[in-house]
Scaffold this active site. Structure first.
Site, PDB file in Angstrom:
ATOM      1  N   ARG A  68     -18.614  19.740 -29.756  1.00  0.00           N
ATOM      2  CA  ARG A  68     -17.161  19.821 -30.045  1.00  0.00           C
ATOM      3  C   ARG A  68     -16.317  20.207 -28.832  1.00  0.00           C
ATOM      4  NH1 ARG A  68     -19.205  22.281 -34.808  1.00  0.00           N
ATOM      5  NH2 ARG A  68     -19.324  20.730 -36.458  1.00  0.00           N
TER       6      ARG A  68
ATOM      7  N   LYS B 235      -6.908  11.414 -20.378  1.00  0.00           N
ATOM      8  CA  LYS B 235      -7.250  10.289 -21.259  1.00  0.00           C
ATOM      9  C   LYS B 235      -8.708   9.931 -21.009  1.00  0.00           C
ATOM     10  CE  LYS B 235      -2.935   7.865 -22.138  1.00  0.00           C
ATOM     11  NZ  LYS B 235      -2.186   6.609 -21.939  1.00  0.00           N
TER      12      LYS B 235
ATOM     13  N   GLU C  37      -2.211   0.674  -9.009  1.00  0.00           N
ATOM     14  CA  GLU C  37      -1.727   1.809  -9.822  1.00  0.00           C
ATOM     15  C   GLU C  37      -0.772   2.691  -8.998  1.00  0.00           C
ATOM     16  OE1 GLU C  37      -2.157   2.091 -13.041  1.00  0.00           O
ATOM     17  OE2 GLU C  37      -4.174   1.457 -13.648  1.00  0.00           O
TER      18      GLU C  37
ATOM     19  N   LYS D 263       2.090  11.747 -11.579  1.00  0.00           N
ATOM     20  CA  LYS D 263       1.288  11.742 -12.819  1.00  0.00           C
ATOM     21  C   LYS D 263       1.270  13.137 -13.444  1.00  0.00           C
ATOM     22  CE  LYS D 263      -2.202  10.099 -15.587  1.00  0.00           C
ATOM     23  NZ  LYS D 263      -3.211   9.121 -15.867  1.00  0.00           N
TER      24      LYS D 263
ATOM     25  N   GLU E 151       1.415  11.488 -25.041  1.00  0.00           N
ATOM     26  CA  GLU E 151       2.101  10.189 -25.013  1.00  0.00           C
ATOM     27  C   GLU E 151       2.990   9.946 -26.234  1.00  0.00           C
ATOM     28  OE1 GLU E 151      -0.140   6.952 -23.162  1.00  0.00           O
ATOM     29  OE2 GLU E 151       0.875   5.595 -24.551  1.00  0.00           O
TER      30      GLU E 151
ATOM     31  N   ARG F 115       5.227   9.499 -21.191  1.00  0.00           N
ATOM     32  CA  ARG F 115       3.893   9.151 -20.662  1.00  0.00           C
ATOM     33  C   ARG F 115       3.597   7.661 -20.856  1.00  0.00           C
ATOM     34  NH1 ARG F 115      -1.939  12.285 -20.736  1.00  0.00           N
ATOM     35  NH2 ARG F 115      -2.974  10.654 -19.545  1.00  0.00           N
TER      36      ARG F 115
ATOM     37  N   ASN G 195       1.964   3.222 -18.750  1.00  0.00           N
ATOM     38  CA  ASN G 195       1.293   1.993 -19.204  1.00  0.00           C
ATOM     39  C   ASN G 195       2.028   0.742 -18.740  1.00  0.00           C
ATOM     40  OD1 ASN G 195      -0.941   2.953 -20.686  1.00  0.00           O
ATOM     41  ND2 ASN G 195       0.503   3.736 -22.188  1.00  0.00           N
TER      42      ASN G 195
ATOM     43  N   HIS H  90       0.342  -2.545 -18.482  1.00  0.00           N
ATOM     44  CA  HIS H  90      -0.985  -2.409 -19.091  1.00  0.00           C
ATOM     45  C   HIS H  90      -1.148  -3.207 -20.383  1.00  0.00           C
ATOM     46  CE1 HIS H  90      -1.463   0.614 -16.065  1.00  0.00           C
ATOM     47  NE2 HIS H  90      -2.635   1.017 -16.520  1.00  0.00           N
TER      48      HIS H  90
ATOM     49  N   HIS I  67      -4.335  -5.191 -20.249  1.00  0.00           N
ATOM     50  CA  HIS I  67      -5.467  -4.960 -21.159  1.00  0.00           C
ATOM     51  C   HIS I  67      -5.819  -6.253 -21.900  1.00  0.00           C
ATOM     52  CE1 HIS I  67      -4.858  -0.290 -21.444  1.00  0.00           C
ATOM     53  NE2 HIS I  67      -5.488  -0.660 -20.356  1.00  0.00           N
TER      54      HIS I  67
ATOM     55  N   HIS J  37      -9.624  -3.697 -13.426  1.00  0.00           N
ATOM     56  CA  HIS J  37      -8.493  -3.127 -14.173  1.00  0.00           C
ATOM     57  C   HIS J  37      -7.199  -3.212 -13.352  1.00  0.00           C
ATOM     58  CE1 HIS J  37      -6.320  -0.466 -16.881  1.00  0.00           C
ATOM     59  NE2 HIS J  37      -6.012   0.301 -15.845  1.00  0.00           N
TER      60      HIS J  37
HETATM   61  P1  NAD Z   1     -14.890   1.658 -11.561  1.00  0.00           P
HETATM   62  O1  NAD Z   1     -15.133   3.002 -12.071  1.00  0.00           O
HETATM   63  O2  NAD Z   1     -15.588   0.520 -12.223  1.00  0.00           O
HETATM   64  O3  NAD Z   1     -15.206   1.641  -9.995  1.00  0.00           O
HETATM   65  C1  NAD Z   1     -15.042   0.442  -9.303  1.00  0.00           C
HETATM   66  C2  NAD Z   1     -16.319   0.041  -8.548  1.00  0.00           C
HETATM   67  O4  NAD Z   1     -16.384   0.766  -7.342  1.00  0.00           O
HETATM   68  C3  NAD Z   1     -17.596   0.311  -9.281  1.00  0.00           C
HETATM   69  O5  NAD Z   1     -18.525  -0.702  -8.979  1.00  0.00           O
HETATM   70  C4  NAD Z   1     -18.064   1.626  -8.674  1.00  0.00           C
HETATM   71  O6  NAD Z   1     -19.453   1.830  -8.775  1.00  0.00           O
HETATM   72  C5  NAD Z   1     -17.634   1.447  -7.245  1.00  0.00           C
HETATM   73  N1  NAD Z   1     -17.348   2.668  -6.508  1.00  0.00           N
HETATM   74  C6  NAD Z   1     -16.738   3.771  -6.947  1.00  0.00           C
HETATM   75  N2  NAD Z   1     -16.522   4.619  -5.948  1.00  0.00           N
HETATM   76  C7  NAD Z   1     -17.027   4.056  -4.844  1.00  0.00           C
HETATM   77  C8  NAD Z   1     -17.099   4.447  -3.500  1.00  0.00           C
HETATM   78  N3  NAD Z   1     -16.544   5.584  -3.070  1.00  0.00           N
HETATM   79  N4  NAD Z   1     -17.707   3.626  -2.618  1.00  0.00           N
HETATM   80  C9  NAD Z   1     -18.229   2.431  -3.040  1.00  0.00           C
HETATM   81  N5  NAD Z   1     -18.166   1.994  -4.303  1.00  0.00           N
HETATM   82  C10 NAD Z   1     -17.571   2.805  -5.192  1.00  0.00           C
HETATM   83  O7  NAD Z   1     -13.326   1.286 -11.612  1.00  0.00           O
HETATM   84  P2  NAD Z   1     -11.999   2.118 -11.312  1.00  0.00           P
HETATM   85  O8  NAD Z   1     -11.055   1.126 -10.785  1.00  0.00           O
HETATM   86  O9  NAD Z   1     -12.259   3.348 -10.565  1.00  0.00           O
HETATM   87  O10 NAD Z   1     -11.531   2.558 -12.770  1.00  0.00           O
HETATM   88  C11 NAD Z   1     -11.204   1.601 -13.739  1.00  0.00           C
HETATM   89  C12 NAD Z   1     -11.364   2.247 -15.090  1.00  0.00           C
HETATM   90  O11 NAD Z   1     -10.468   3.338 -15.223  1.00  0.00           O
HETATM   91  C13 NAD Z   1     -11.071   1.302 -16.245  1.00  0.00           C
HETATM   92  O12 NAD Z   1     -12.050   1.454 -17.233  1.00  0.00           O
HETATM   93  C14 NAD Z   1      -9.731   1.780 -16.748  1.00  0.00           C
HETATM   94  O13 NAD Z   1      -9.546   1.534 -18.123  1.00  0.00           O
HETATM   95  C15 NAD Z   1      -9.810   3.247 -16.474  1.00  0.00           C
HETATM   96  N6  NAD Z   1      -8.523   3.911 -16.342  1.00  0.00           N
HETATM   97  C16 NAD Z   1      -8.337   5.055 -17.042  1.00  0.00           C
HETATM   98  C17 NAD Z   1      -7.148   5.732 -16.932  1.00  0.00           C
HETATM   99  C18 NAD Z   1      -6.980   7.048 -17.632  1.00  0.00           C
HETATM  100  O14 NAD Z   1      -5.868   7.571 -17.666  1.00  0.00           O
HETATM  101  N7  NAD Z   1      -8.028   7.621 -18.151  1.00  0.00           N
HETATM  102  C19 NAD Z   1      -6.139   5.257 -16.090  1.00  0.00           C
HETATM  103  C20 NAD Z   1      -6.360   4.086 -15.378  1.00  0.00           C
HETATM  104  C21 NAD Z   1      -7.561   3.423 -15.510  1.00  0.00           C
HETATM  105  N1  GLY Z   2      -3.065   5.742 -17.248  1.00  0.00           N
HETATM  106  C1  GLY Z   2      -2.068   6.015 -18.212  1.00  0.00           C
HETATM  107  C2  GLY Z   2      -2.024   7.419 -18.644  1.00  0.00           C
HETATM  108  O1  GLY Z   2      -2.757   8.255 -18.179  1.00  0.00           O
HETATM  109  O2  GLY Z   2      -1.241   7.750 -19.494  1.00  0.00           O
END
Ligand code: NAD
Ligand code: GLY
Length: 362
Positions: free
Chosen positions: A117, A139, A181, A223, A233, A237, A241, A244, A248, A261
């Site tokens: 939990r 998130k 972003e 942020k 949100e 907030r 998006n 997005h 998405h 992404h």
């Molecule tokens: P990712 O986590 O897939 O990383 C991208 C690639 O880079 C992967 O292959 C990873 O293994 C590689 N990588 C990571 N760090 C590295 C490094 N230092 N050197 C070499 N390779 C490296 O993608 P991302 O772009 O980091 O994140 C995208 C994800 O984040 C999506 O799932 C998206 O929905 C999510 N997201 C979440 C929020 C939130 O608020 N929680 C906001 C934006 C995006």
């Molecule tokens: N990436 C959008 C949020 O964190 O609200």
């Protein structure tokens, strides 16, 4: 090293930003018990796990290495994190550490939110995208085959370490996706930052440390401010998006992992700017500036050719901002100011959804 605070009362937490800063941070201040589980993936672990382990010698550390890719951001992988926690007998005072990009961070946060939990967790984001967006604000979650990020929870970390030294090994395509972003913050919140990005885009693409430090700092600052105002949100907030809802839909339609992404968001932002322009809220000069900046960041701006208007509308209708069956979009009132609205001409939206040709003429 710079630091910022995400102000959420008792759940406030710091973001440390700098280059090679891990040895300068006293991790034990943020780890409650003796147990730690580091969650990473098969790409990042061989590069950076030893470095992190070396900072945790006084703790009892276990590891789980997930497969790499957006297509693995699912409940099966969450279950494998639970399996490891239970097999290694982690109790409620354990701390989960996410070492990786947004995929690892979102999944680790969700596992931390659910395990017994809710247990402590720390974000160590290794991509630009994860440092400027996903690691901050709580998130967490996974994808469902029918919709991106549809299963999850708001659950804040108790520390974020944004070390730009990780970017040295980041491939160019991932750099561009992260910059998408960063550009988002200029569009929705800070016209001066947008102008700074126009001036400094080449330096960012070349991984210039000073430019990257400032861009990560300013993005995290925006942020943190937005999340402090509206953690769950209910209002502002949703501006984060921007692009997005379209993005998405593209990610889901094309199959998770086909478009990054950030790439899908870049196309989505171009669509949101296009629609804002069609509605007469912003002028064509901004449309042109948007196109120039996204192209300079080597980001795509046109929707996949095989996506029809109906594909978009169907997928957009399961967006989390949909209210009473109406699609709500984040659009621009001006550079640096967004709005969330369902009040737009449906014809204009459909023109935007088939916009490739018109944009190409710009
Ligand atoms: P990712 O986590 O897939 O990383 C991208 C690639 O880079 C992967 O292959 C990873 O293994 C590689 N990588 C990571 N760090 C590295 C490094 N230092 N050197 C070499 N390779 C490296 O993608 P991302 O772009 O980091 O994140 C995208 C994800 O984040 C999506 O799932 C998206 O929905 C999510 N997201 C979440 C929020 C939130 O608020 N929680 C906001 C934006 C995006
Ligand atoms: N990436 C959008 C949020 O964190 O609200």
């Amino acid at each position: 090293m710079h630091s910022l605070t995400v102000e959420l009362g008792e759940r406030s937490y710091p973001i440390f930003i700098g280059s090679n800063i891990l040895p300068d941070i006293n991790l034990s201040e943020y780890i409650v018990g003796r147990q730690v589980l580091i969650v990473s993936n098969e790409t990042i672990a061989p590069l950076y796990m030893d470095q992190l382990d070396a900072q945790l010698e006084s703790f009892c550390v276990d590891h789980i290495i997930l497969p790499d890719g957006e297509q693995y951001k699912n409940l099966e992988q969450i279950n494998s994190i639970f399996d490891q926690l239970l097999t290694c007998r982690h109790n409620r005072t354990t701390t989960l550490i996410a070492l990786g990009g947004g995929v690892v961070g979102d999944m680790t946060g969700f596992a931390a939110a659910c395990y017994q939990r809710g247990v402590n967790f720390i974000q160590i984001p290794t991509t630009i995208l994860a440092q400027v967006d996903s690691s901050v604000g709580g998130k967490t979650g996974v994808n469902h085959p029918l919709g991106k990020n549809m299963i999850g929870a708001f659950y804040q970390p108790n520390l974020v370490i944004a070390d730009i030294a990780y970017f040295q090994s980041l491939p160019a395509r991932q750099v561009a996706a992260g910059i998408a972003e960063i550009i988002k913050y200029g569009f929705i919140y800070d016209a001066d930052f947008f102008a700074w990005l126009e001036q400094n885009i080449s330096a960012l693409m070349a991984k210039d440390p000073q430019a990257l430090s400032y861009a990560v700092f300013r993005s995290c600052q925006i942020k943190a401010e937005v999340v402090a105002k509206d953690e769950k949100e209910m209002g502002i907030r949703a501006w984060l998006n921007f692009g997005h809802t379209f993005g998405h839909a593209i990610e889901t339609h094309q199959g998770y992992g086909t478009w990054l992404h950030g790439e899908a968001v870049a196309i989505g932002m171009m669509m949101a700017v296009d629609l804002s322009c069609r509605l007469g809220w912003i002028d064509e000069l901004l449309l042109q500036r948007a196109k120039n900046l996204l192209l300079a960041a080597q980001l795509p701006i046109f929707a996949p050719e095989d996506m029809t208007i109906d594909d978009f509308l169907n997928l957009m209708s399961v967006d989390k901002k949909v209210l009473d069956g109406n699609i709500r979009l984040v659009l621009l009132k001006s550079l640096g100011e967004a709005t969330v609205t369902a009040d737009f001409d449906r014809g204009a939206l459909e023109e935007t959804l088939s916009m490739g040709k018109q944009l190409a003429q710009l």
